[in-house]
Motif scaffolding. Structure first.
Motif, PDB file in Angstrom:
ATOM      1  N   ILE A  21      -7.058  31.028 -27.944  1.00 22.90           N
ATOM      2  CA  ILE A  21      -7.474  31.855 -29.069  1.00 22.90           C
ATOM      3  C   ILE A  21      -8.886  32.409 -28.891  1.00 22.90           C
ATOM      4  N   GLY A  22      -9.565  32.001 -27.860  1.00 19.06           N
ATOM      5  CA  GLY A  22     -10.883  32.580 -27.609  1.00 19.06           C
ATOM      6  C   GLY A  22     -11.935  31.963 -28.505  1.00 19.06           C
ATOM      7  N   ARG A  23     -13.174  32.405 -28.323  1.00 18.79           N
ATOM      8  CA  ARG A  23     -14.228  31.747 -29.103  1.00 18.79           C
ATOM      9  C   ARG A  23     -14.417  32.488 -30.408  1.00 18.79           C
ATOM     10  N   LEU A  24     -13.500  32.309 -31.275  1.00 18.83           N
ATOM     11  CA  LEU A  24     -13.570  33.043 -32.515  1.00 18.83           C
ATOM     12  C   LEU A  24     -14.403  32.354 -33.544  1.00 18.83           C
ATOM     13  N   SER A  25     -14.114  31.094 -33.710  1.00 19.52           N
ATOM     14  CA  SER A  25     -14.581  30.474 -34.916  1.00 19.52           C
ATOM     15  C   SER A  25     -15.671  29.485 -34.614  1.00 19.52           C
ATOM     16  N   THR A  26     -16.644  29.454 -35.469  1.00 21.19           N
ATOM     17  CA  THR A  26     -17.673  28.444 -35.318  1.00 21.19           C
ATOM     18  C   THR A  26     -17.300  27.184 -36.077  1.00 21.19           C
ATOM     19  N   VAL A  27     -16.250  27.272 -36.876  1.00 23.57           N
ATOM     20  CA  VAL A  27     -15.881  26.154 -37.738  1.00 23.57           C
ATOM     21  C   VAL A  27     -14.765  25.313 -37.135  1.00 23.57           C
ATOM     22  N   ASP A  62      -9.787  28.962 -41.234  1.00 29.57           N
ATOM     23  CA  ASP A  62     -10.528  30.218 -41.341  1.00 29.57           C
ATOM     24  C   ASP A  62      -9.677  31.422 -40.938  1.00 29.57           C
ATOM     25  N   VAL A  73       1.712  40.418 -34.670  1.00 28.96           N
ATOM     26  CA  VAL A  73       1.008  41.116 -35.758  1.00 28.96           C
ATOM     27  C   VAL A  73       1.349  40.498 -37.114  1.00 28.96           C
TER      28      VAL A  73
ATOM     29  N   VAL B   6      -9.751  38.131 -23.565  1.00 28.47           N
ATOM     30  CA  VAL B   6      -9.612  38.519 -24.968  1.00 28.47           C
ATOM     31  C   VAL B   6     -10.535  37.624 -25.794  1.00 28.47           C
ATOM     32  N   ILE B   7     -11.409  38.261 -26.553  1.00 19.62           N
ATOM     33  CA  ILE B   7     -12.328  37.499 -27.394  1.00 19.62           C
ATOM     34  C   ILE B   7     -12.092  37.914 -28.844  1.00 19.62           C
ATOM     35  N   ASN B   8     -11.993  36.933 -29.713  1.00 19.86           N
ATOM     36  CA  ASN B   8     -11.737  37.239 -31.111  1.00 19.86           C
ATOM     37  C   ASN B   8     -12.970  36.988 -31.964  1.00 19.86           C
ATOM     38  N   PHE B   9     -13.291  37.934 -32.800  1.00 20.99           N
ATOM     39  CA  PHE B   9     -14.440  37.795 -33.703  1.00 20.99           C
ATOM     40  C   PHE B   9     -13.975  37.908 -35.143  1.00 20.99           C
ATOM     41  N   LYS B  10     -14.360  36.950 -35.944  1.00 18.35           N
ATOM     42  CA  LYS B  10     -14.075  37.054 -37.383  1.00 18.35           C
ATOM     43  C   LYS B  10     -15.289  37.653 -38.087  1.00 18.35           C
ATOM     44  N   ILE B  31      -3.468  47.329 -37.645  1.00 16.88           N
ATOM     45  CA  ILE B  31      -2.266  46.711 -38.205  1.00 16.88           C
ATOM     46  C   ILE B  31      -2.204  47.072 -39.686  1.00 16.88           C
ATOM     47  N   PHE B  56      -7.232  42.095 -45.293  1.00 18.77           N
ATOM     48  CA  PHE B  56      -7.286  41.653 -43.901  1.00 18.77           C
ATOM     49  C   PHE B  56      -6.805  42.773 -43.003  1.00 18.77           C
ATOM     50  N   LYS B  58      -7.300  44.386 -38.591  1.00 21.28           N
ATOM     51  CA  LYS B  58      -7.736  44.051 -37.232  1.00 21.28           C
ATOM     52  C   LYS B  58      -7.998  45.308 -36.443  1.00 21.28           C
ATOM     53  N   GLU B  69     -11.283  41.581 -30.115  1.00 20.89           N
ATOM     54  CA  GLU B  69     -10.491  41.847 -31.307  1.00 20.89           C
ATOM     55  C   GLU B  69     -11.311  41.446 -32.517  1.00 20.89           C
ATOM     56  N   TYR B  71     -11.414  40.695 -36.312  1.00 18.27           N
ATOM     57  CA  TYR B  71     -10.598  40.364 -37.473  1.00 18.27           C
ATOM     58  C   TYR B  71     -11.455  40.591 -38.704  1.00 18.27           C
ATOM     59  N   PHE B  73     -12.124  40.503 -42.628  1.00 17.24           N
ATOM     60  CA  PHE B  73     -11.734  39.892 -43.896  1.00 17.24           C
ATOM     61  C   PHE B  73     -12.560  40.533 -45.006  1.00 17.24           C
ATOM     62  N   LEU B  88     -13.458  32.945 -47.566  1.00 16.70           N
ATOM     63  CA  LEU B  88     -13.317  33.968 -46.526  1.00 16.70           C
ATOM     64  C   LEU B  88     -14.440  33.928 -45.497  1.00 16.70           C
ATOM     65  N   LYS B  90     -15.634  31.329 -44.115  1.00 18.11           N
ATOM     66  CA  LYS B  90     -15.450  30.230 -43.160  1.00 18.11           C
ATOM     67  C   LYS B  90     -15.277  30.754 -41.750  1.00 18.11           C
ATOM     68  N   GLY B  91     -16.154  30.361 -40.852  1.00 21.13           N
ATOM     69  CA  GLY B  91     -15.987  30.740 -39.451  1.00 21.13           C
ATOM     70  C   GLY B  91     -16.403  32.167 -39.120  1.00 21.13           C
ATOM     71  N   LEU B  93     -18.545  35.349 -37.941  1.00 13.29           N
ATOM     72  CA  LEU B  93     -19.619  35.490 -36.959  1.00 13.29           C
ATOM     73  C   LEU B  93     -20.601  36.586 -37.357  1.00 13.29           C
TER      74      LEU B  93
END
Lengths: 156, 186
Positions: A21-27, A62, A73, B6-10, B31, B56, B58, B69, B71, B73, B88, B90-91, B93
């Motif tokens: 899932i990659g480094r998405l979350s800090t939590v 999160d 999707v 692939v790197i995901n950013f919230k 989406i 939500f 993307k 990617e 994400y 919120f 929302l 939570k986590g 960046l």
């Protein structure tokens, strides 16, 4: 944009594991590939053990997708919704119930959707056909699955 | 394909009631956007639908070696929904604080939301001044007493390219902070 038509309910077909899932979350720590495999196996075991399961999703609290029986999707969207439902449920549990959130249920005419806490960092969502499943049985099985998934994810 | 990381950013999109948050996410999302809008019982002169839980969406940003990617919120704007801000964020960046240039009466709400979000996470923010011009940017900076390190951009939430600019500015700041954190921990 109605969500009703968006989700495909062909019944669960186990999907290949998502790549990491990659480094998405800090939590929330991301599970390892073996962790994801074990989650998929637990979900498959739940749909084998209970008639009427239409879809399953496991997400981080999160809102990131770990596994779902929908397309990527759809799963991504469901992950965000499930996490919001978990967070809201936790808030209702603490404010109205002065306790810990275990699960919540959304019922439509045709479907029952259960949202289950998985430890305090993940969530399990189960969509079932109302005519094929009794709520008590769904809760019993899904809570057991949530516990098993919780153990897998806390170890991985 | 498999060579690409692939790197995901919230990221969170927040701001006062009717700032244009749902529109902002809808302008760039690849989406179908998850929305939770319902009819407004107050503020109907401003708009007749409002977000009660979350939006939500993307969007992907790619270069030769990696696919990022984002994400997105979106939060409700009214402070009575501030419990959703906790949930929302939570986590996250980084976050976008969207303000409406044409309704300065909402800027104190924007300042309060910013104060709350700064408590929720030590992450970069970018202020988007929706429906705004350069002169509005200065007014918003003054009204919100923004630190000069905070990027403030005039934008149009209905315009994909404009929204992308805001997100890319935030992304650059997020990446810089992550790199600084990584260096700091070695």
């Amino acid at each position: 944009m109605e969500n009703e038509s968006f989700y495909d309910f062909g019944g669960p077909e186990p999907e290949p594991a998502r790549p990491s899932i990659g480094r998405l979350s800090t939590v929330v720590a991301n599970p390892t590939a073996t962790g994801v495999e074990a989650v998929i196996e637990e979900c498959a075991a739940l749909s084998r053990s209970l008639d009427g399961i239409l879809a399953l999703i496991v997400a981080t609290s999160d809102g990131m997708l770990i596994h779902s029986t929908w397309s990527e999707v759809e799963g991504m969207r469901a992950a965000a919704i499930s996490a919001a439902a978990l967070g809201l449920g936790q808030r209702i549990a603490s404010d109205f119930g002065q306790g810990e959130f275990h699960d919540s249920v959304v019922s439509t005419g045709d479907r029952v959707i259960g949202i289950y806490a998985v430890g305090d960092r993940h969530v399990l969502g189960v969509v079932a056909a109302a005519e094929d499943v009794t709520l008590g049985l769904l809760h019993l099985s899904a809570r057991r699955t949530a516990q098993a998934i919780g153990r897998v994810l806390s170890d991985s | 394909m498999s060579e690409i990381d692939v790197i995901n950013f919230k990221l969170v999109v927040t701001g006062p009631f009717a700032a244009g948050k749902t529109t902002f996410i809808g302008a760039v999302s690849e989406i179908p956007v998850v929305t939770t809008e319902t009819g407004t019982s107050e503020g109907r002169e401003v708009k007749d639908h409002t977000t009660v839980s979350m939006d939500f969406g993307k969007v992907s940003v790619a270069d030769e070696s990696q696919l990022i990617e984002l994400y997105l919120f979106g939060t409700p704007g009214q402070s009575r929904f501030d419990f959703m801000w906790d949930i929302l964020s939570k986590g996250m960046l980084g976050y976008v604080l969207l303000v409406d240039a044409t309704r300065p009466e909402t800027w104190t709400d924007a300042a309060a939301i910013k104060a709350k979000f700064d408590e929720l996470g030590d992450v970069p923010l970018v202020v988007g001044v929706n429906r705004g011009t350069e002169s509005d940017v200065d007014k918003v900076v003054a009204a919100l007493r923004l630190d000069e390190a905070v990027p403030v951009l005039a934008c149009e939430a209905t315009d994909k390219e404009s929204v992308k600019q805001v997100l890319i500015t935030l992304l650059i700041n997020v990446v810089e902070q992550l790199e600084a954190t990584v260096k700091g921990s070695i």
